[in-house]
Design a protein around this motif. Structure first.
Motif, PDB file in Angstrom:
ATOM      1  N   SER A 135      46.682  41.399  37.097  1.00 23.28           N
ATOM      2  CA  SER A 135      45.876  42.608  37.155  1.00 23.28           C
ATOM      3  C   SER A 135      44.786  42.417  38.203  1.00 23.28           C
ATOM      4  O   SER A 135      43.933  41.531  38.073  1.00 23.28           O
TER       5      SER A 135
ATOM      6  N   GLN B 122      37.828  43.619  36.011  1.00 24.89           N
ATOM      7  CA  GLN B 122      39.195  43.934  35.612  1.00 24.89           C
ATOM      8  C   GLN B 122      39.522  43.386  34.229  1.00 24.89           C
ATOM      9  O   GLN B 122      40.357  43.938  33.522  1.00 24.89           O
TER      10      GLN B 122
ATOM     11  N   TYR C 285      39.230  48.791  31.395  1.00 17.33           N
ATOM     12  CA  TYR C 285      40.666  48.906  31.658  1.00 17.33           C
ATOM     13  C   TYR C 285      41.580  48.582  30.474  1.00 17.33           C
ATOM     14  O   TYR C 285      42.764  48.885  30.523  1.00 17.33           O
TER      15      TYR C 285
ATOM     16  N   GLN D 260      42.955  45.864  29.498  1.00 17.90           N
ATOM     17  CA  GLN D 260      44.076  44.994  29.834  1.00 17.90           C
ATOM     18  C   GLN D 260      44.319  43.895  28.797  1.00 17.90           C
ATOM     19  O   GLN D 260      45.456  43.565  28.477  1.00 17.90           O
TER      20      GLN D 260
ATOM     21  N   VAL E 210      48.226  37.829  30.598  1.00 17.80           N
ATOM     22  CA  VAL E 210      47.655  38.585  31.711  1.00 17.80           C
ATOM     23  C   VAL E 210      46.733  37.681  32.508  1.00 17.80           C
ATOM     24  O   VAL E 210      45.948  36.902  31.946  1.00 17.80           O
TER      25      VAL E 210
ATOM     26  N   PHE F  47      43.961  37.458  35.815  1.00 21.13           N
ATOM     27  CA  PHE F  47      43.028  38.224  36.632  1.00 21.13           C
ATOM     28  C   PHE F  47      42.591  37.369  37.827  1.00 21.13           C
ATOM     29  O   PHE F  47      41.659  36.559  37.702  1.00 21.13           O
TER      30      PHE F  47
ATOM     31  N   ASN G  30      49.709  44.758  38.487  1.00 20.32           N
ATOM     32  CA  ASN G  30      49.078  46.068  38.571  1.00 20.32           C
ATOM     33  C   ASN G  30      47.752  45.923  39.282  1.00 20.32           C
ATOM     34  O   ASN G  30      47.229  44.817  39.431  1.00 20.32           O
ATOM     35  N   GLY G  31      47.194  47.041  39.740  1.00 16.25           N
ATOM     36  CA  GLY G  31      45.916  46.966  40.427  1.00 16.25           C
ATOM     37  C   GLY G  31      45.241  48.312  40.521  1.00 16.25           C
ATOM     38  O   GLY G  31      45.895  49.359  40.505  1.00 16.25           O
TER      39      GLY G  31
ATOM     40  N   TRP H  56      40.762  55.031  36.768  1.00 20.01           N
ATOM     41  CA  TRP H  56      41.877  54.501  35.986  1.00 20.01           C
ATOM     42  C   TRP H  56      42.055  55.417  34.784  1.00 20.01           C
ATOM     43  O   TRP H  56      41.239  55.391  33.859  1.00 20.01           O
TER      44      TRP H  56
ATOM     45  N   THR I 217      47.005  52.106  31.362  1.00 18.79           N
ATOM     46  CA  THR I 217      47.320  50.791  30.802  1.00 18.79           C
ATOM     47  C   THR I 217      48.565  50.851  29.931  1.00 18.79           C
ATOM     48  O   THR I 217      49.449  49.988  30.021  1.00 18.79           O
TER      49      THR I 217
END
Length: 315
Positions: free
Chosen positions: A72, A83, A89, A91, A102, A104, A160-161, A286, A305
């Protein structure tokens, strides 16, 4: 008082960044084993520059049951702390819910803290672009290191970004298709300088019609400084990947709700898919999240997400 971070056990000090209070990340480990669920902060030296990245391992992690790995990527001028903060977000919560690890990564920064970072996504952005930072090589090294860890499925790696991070996700699809099965870009189009992927990659693009920075139909928005670029239009980015993946040129509507829709392009090579989700409002944000820098609220018509988690895990 500073916000408590889920990574607070690694923090040794606090500082002000972009109008918000964030920890300065000291004590990051060099290459070390992941011993189970939890949060880890790592560093590595790549191209003569010390780089940082964090890993969140969900409670369901088991060394004998490999799970997917999702990268991410933060937006330009941000850092991995933004992030990784679920307030913005979601995440980490999604990783826990869906059962994937995940990671970062922190973009290129001239500051020892790693703050005010950008990604060299081709024609954008900032110092990473201007200094031709080898961000592809940096992420390739992270994939290599994490793929060797127990409980990681090296055959199911995704990215993802947000914004500049979304642009970088496109570059990964172009240059690392052997490592990434799919990418998802939010509010960031394909601004790569060249793109000749060796094999098909599934692509999800999420964008607001009224994005004021990366305009839906192309351009630099209100900020025309040399730190950005004339962004490629959303329809052109999607059409490019429909062509590269050999998909049917006619999409089918797979989601339509108040304020948003999603179209999917199928019959692609190797069973991949290209999908576009558009929100009517939300600006440069987002969907379903919260803007770190404030401003008008993002769209709540869909959750980016959740949409990308479903997209990745169906591969």
């Amino acid at each position: 008082m500073p916000m408590k971070s889920m990574f607070a056990r690694h923090a040794t000090a606090w500082c002000l960044c972009l109008g918000m209070v964030w920890p300065v990340w000291a004590g990051a480990q060099d290459e070390a084993p992941i011993t189970g669920p939890g949060d880890y902060t790592f560093k590595l030296v790549h191209a003569g520059h010390t780089r940082l990245y964090r890993v969140h391992v969900p409670p369901s992690h088991s060394a004998d049951k490999p799970m997917p790995l999702v990268f991410s990527l933060h937006g330009g001028g941000g850092n991995m702390a933004y992030q990784a903060d679920d307030k913005f977000y979601g995440q980490v919560a999604q990783a826990d819910k869906s059962g994937y690890v995940v990671v970062f990564p922190n973009g290129y920064s001239r500051l020892p803290s790693g703050k005010l970072a950008t990604w060299n996504a081709g024609h954008c952005c900032g110092a990473a672009r201007d200094r031709n930072s080898d961000d592809v090589g940096f992420i390739r090294e992270i994939v290599k290191r994490l793929s060797a860890q127990p409980g990681i499925d090296a055959q199911r790696v995704f990215a993802n970004g947000m914004s500049n991070g979304g642009l970088m996700a496109y570059r990964l699809a172009c240059e690392m298709p052997e490592m990434f099965k799919a990418i998802a870009a939010v509010a960031g189009t394909d601004n790569t300088k060249s793109c000749t992927p060796s094999r098909p990659v599934s692509v999800l693009h999420i964008h607001a019609k009224d994005d004021e920075r990366v305009l839906f139909n192309g351009g630099a928005g209100f900020n025309k400084s040399d730190k950005v670029t004339e962004f490629v239009a959303v329809p052109d980015s999607v059409a490019k990947w429909v062509r590269l993946n050999g998909c049917s040129a006619t999409p089918r509507r797979v989601l339509e709700v108040a304020g948003a829709y999603c179209d999917a392009y199928s019959s692609c090579k190797s069973g991949v898919e290209v999908k576009l989700c558009v929100t009517d409002t939300g600006g440069h944000s987002w969907p379903g999240g919260k803007k770190p820098r404030g401003g008008a609220a993002g769209s709540t018509a869909i959750s980016a997400t959740e949409v990308m988690a479903e997209f990745f895990l169906s591969r």
